[in-house]
Design a protein around this motif. Structure first.
Motif, PDB file in Angstrom:
ATOM      1  N   ARG A  64       0.850  -1.198   0.000  1.00 36.18           N
ATOM      2  CA  ARG A  64       0.000   0.000   0.000  1.00 36.18           C
ATOM      3  C   ARG A  64       0.887   1.250   0.000  1.00 36.18           C
ATOM      4  NH1 ARG A  64      -5.174   0.159   1.698  1.00 36.18           N
ATOM      5  NH2 ARG A  64      -4.888  -1.742   2.928  1.00 36.18           N
ATOM      6  N   GLY A  65       1.954   1.211   0.810  1.00 38.28           N
ATOM      7  CA  GLY A  65       2.876   2.341   0.878  1.00 38.28           C
ATOM      8  C   GLY A  65       3.606   2.576  -0.429  1.00 38.28           C
ATOM      9  N   ALA A  66       3.975   1.498  -1.101  1.00 35.72           N
ATOM     10  CA  ALA A  66       4.665   1.634  -2.387  1.00 35.72           C
ATOM     11  C   ALA A  66       3.755   2.292  -3.418  1.00 35.72           C
ATOM     12  CB  ALA A  66       5.135   0.270  -2.879  1.00 35.72           C
ATOM     13  N   ALA A  67       2.489   1.921  -3.424  1.00 34.72           N
ATOM     14  CA  ALA A  67       1.543   2.555  -4.345  1.00 34.72           C
ATOM     15  C   ALA A  67       1.388   4.035  -4.016  1.00 34.72           C
ATOM     16  CB  ALA A  67       0.193   1.847  -4.292  1.00 34.72           C
ATOM     17  N   ALA A  68       1.296   4.363  -2.739  1.00 35.90           N
ATOM     18  CA  ALA A  68       1.172   5.763  -2.327  1.00 35.90           C
ATOM     19  C   ALA A  68       2.426   6.553  -2.694  1.00 35.90           C
ATOM     20  CB  ALA A  68       0.898   5.848  -0.826  1.00 35.90           C
ATOM     21  N   ASP A  69       3.607   5.939  -2.481  1.00 33.23           N
ATOM     22  CA  ASP A  69       4.865   6.608  -2.842  1.00 33.23           C
ATOM     23  C   ASP A  69       4.935   6.864  -4.339  1.00 33.23           C
ATOM     24  OD1 ASP A  69       5.624   6.559  -0.183  1.00 33.23           O
ATOM     25  OD2 ASP A  69       7.069   4.909  -0.438  1.00 33.23           O
ATOM     26  N   ALA A  70       4.531   5.897  -5.139  1.00 31.59           N
ATOM     27  CA  ALA A  70       4.552   6.069  -6.598  1.00 31.59           C
ATOM     28  C   ALA A  70       3.630   7.206  -7.013  1.00 31.59           C
ATOM     29  CB  ALA A  70       4.150   4.777  -7.294  1.00 31.59           C
ATOM     30  N   ASN A  71       2.467   7.265  -6.396  1.00 35.35           N
ATOM     31  CA  ASN A  71       1.527   8.342  -6.722  1.00 35.35           C
ATOM     32  C   ASN A  71       2.100   9.703  -6.340  1.00 35.35           C
ATOM     33  OD1 ASN A  71      -0.281   6.440  -7.639  1.00 35.35           O
ATOM     34  ND2 ASN A  71      -1.483   6.409  -5.768  1.00 35.35           N
ATOM     35  N   ALA A  72       2.725   9.770  -5.152  1.00 33.32           N
ATOM     36  CA  ALA A  72       3.248  11.049  -4.662  1.00 33.32           C
ATOM     37  C   ALA A  72       4.475  11.506  -5.437  1.00 33.32           C
ATOM     38  CB  ALA A  72       3.585  10.934  -3.177  1.00 33.32           C
ATOM     39  N   SER A  73       5.353  10.578  -5.766  1.00 34.94           N
ATOM     40  CA  SER A  73       6.627  10.974  -6.381  1.00 34.94           C
ATOM     41  C   SER A  73       6.549  11.190  -7.884  1.00 34.94           C
ATOM     42  CB  SER A  73       7.713   9.946  -6.066  1.00 34.94           C
ATOM     43  OG  SER A  73       7.433   8.715  -6.708  1.00 34.94           O
ATOM     44  N   GLN A 110     -10.929  -5.419  -9.539  1.00 32.65           N
ATOM     45  CA  GLN A 110     -12.045  -4.689 -10.129  1.00 32.65           C
ATOM     46  C   GLN A 110     -12.712  -3.768  -9.107  1.00 32.65           C
ATOM     47  OE1 GLN A 110     -14.369  -7.884 -11.897  1.00 32.65           O
ATOM     48  NE2 GLN A 110     -13.668  -7.267 -13.930  1.00 32.65           N
ATOM     49  N   GLN A 111     -12.853  -4.235  -7.872  1.00 33.73           N
ATOM     50  CA  GLN A 111     -13.437  -3.400  -6.828  1.00 33.73           C
ATOM     51  C   GLN A 111     -12.559  -2.201  -6.534  1.00 33.73           C
ATOM     52  OE1 GLN A 111     -14.139  -5.984  -3.458  1.00 33.73           O
ATOM     53  NE2 GLN A 111     -15.598  -7.249  -4.594  1.00 33.73           N
ATOM     54  N   ALA A 112     -11.239  -2.402  -6.512  1.00 31.28           N
ATOM     55  CA  ALA A 112     -10.311  -1.301  -6.219  1.00 31.28           C
ATOM     56  C   ALA A 112     -10.308  -0.268  -7.335  1.00 31.28           C
ATOM     57  CB  ALA A 112      -8.910  -1.857  -6.011  1.00 31.28           C
ATOM     58  N   LEU A 113     -10.468  -0.723  -8.561  1.00 30.73           N
ATOM     59  CA  LEU A 113     -10.415   0.186  -9.691  1.00 30.73           C
ATOM     60  C   LEU A 113     -11.773   0.801 -10.041  1.00 30.73           C
ATOM     61  CD1 LEU A 113      -8.004  -1.849 -11.986  1.00 30.73           C
ATOM     62  CD2 LEU A 113      -7.457   0.122 -10.542  1.00 30.73           C
ATOM     63  N   ALA A 121       1.733   9.231 -10.543  1.00 28.95           N
ATOM     64  CA  ALA A 121       1.067   8.028 -11.058  1.00 28.95           C
ATOM     65  C   ALA A 121      -0.321   7.918 -10.431  1.00 28.95           C
ATOM     66  CB  ALA A 121       1.897   6.793 -10.729  1.00 28.95           C
ATOM     67  N   ASN A 122      -1.135   7.111 -11.009  1.00 32.44           N
ATOM     68  CA  ASN A 122      -2.465   6.866 -10.465  1.00 32.44           C
ATOM     69  C   ASN A 122      -2.590   5.378 -10.173  1.00 32.44           C
ATOM     70  OD1 ASN A 122      -5.068   7.256  -9.605  1.00 32.44           O
ATOM     71  ND2 ASN A 122      -5.942   7.264 -11.654  1.00 32.44           N
TER      72      ASN A 122
END
Length: 80
Positions: free
Chosen positions: A2-11, A76-79, A14-15
């Motif tokens: 979850r943190g890696a996805a948040a970091d990618a979005n912030a840095s 699918q639920q997440a997206l 990315a979506n």
């Protein structure tokens, strides 16, 4: 993850999204009912399964077809 996805979005702007599949697999993993994850698989060994003593195939502890469908539902639920 979850943190890696948040970091990618912030840095990078990315979506990306994180989807946690644990609830979907509750009581459906190895020895579950219905079992949606392979246990130890000894058949279908490939050259990558080059163990002299273990003889455990690469499909071991990977999702079965129904397990792949559980992952699909979570994504699918997440997206959605």
């Amino acid at each position: 993850m979850r943190g890696a996805a948040a970091d990618a979005n912030a840095s990078s702007g990315a979506n990306s999204a994180f989807a946690d599949p644990r609830k979907e697999f509750d009581k459906k993993a190895v020895c579950g009912d219905p079992e949606q994850v392979n246990g130890i698989v000894k058949s279908g060994l490939s050259k990558a399964d080059n163990f002299d003593t273990l003889q455990v195939g690469m499909a071991s502890f990977h999702p079965k077809g129904g397990g792949a469908a559980l992952y699909k539902n979570v994504f699918q639920q997440a997206l959605g």
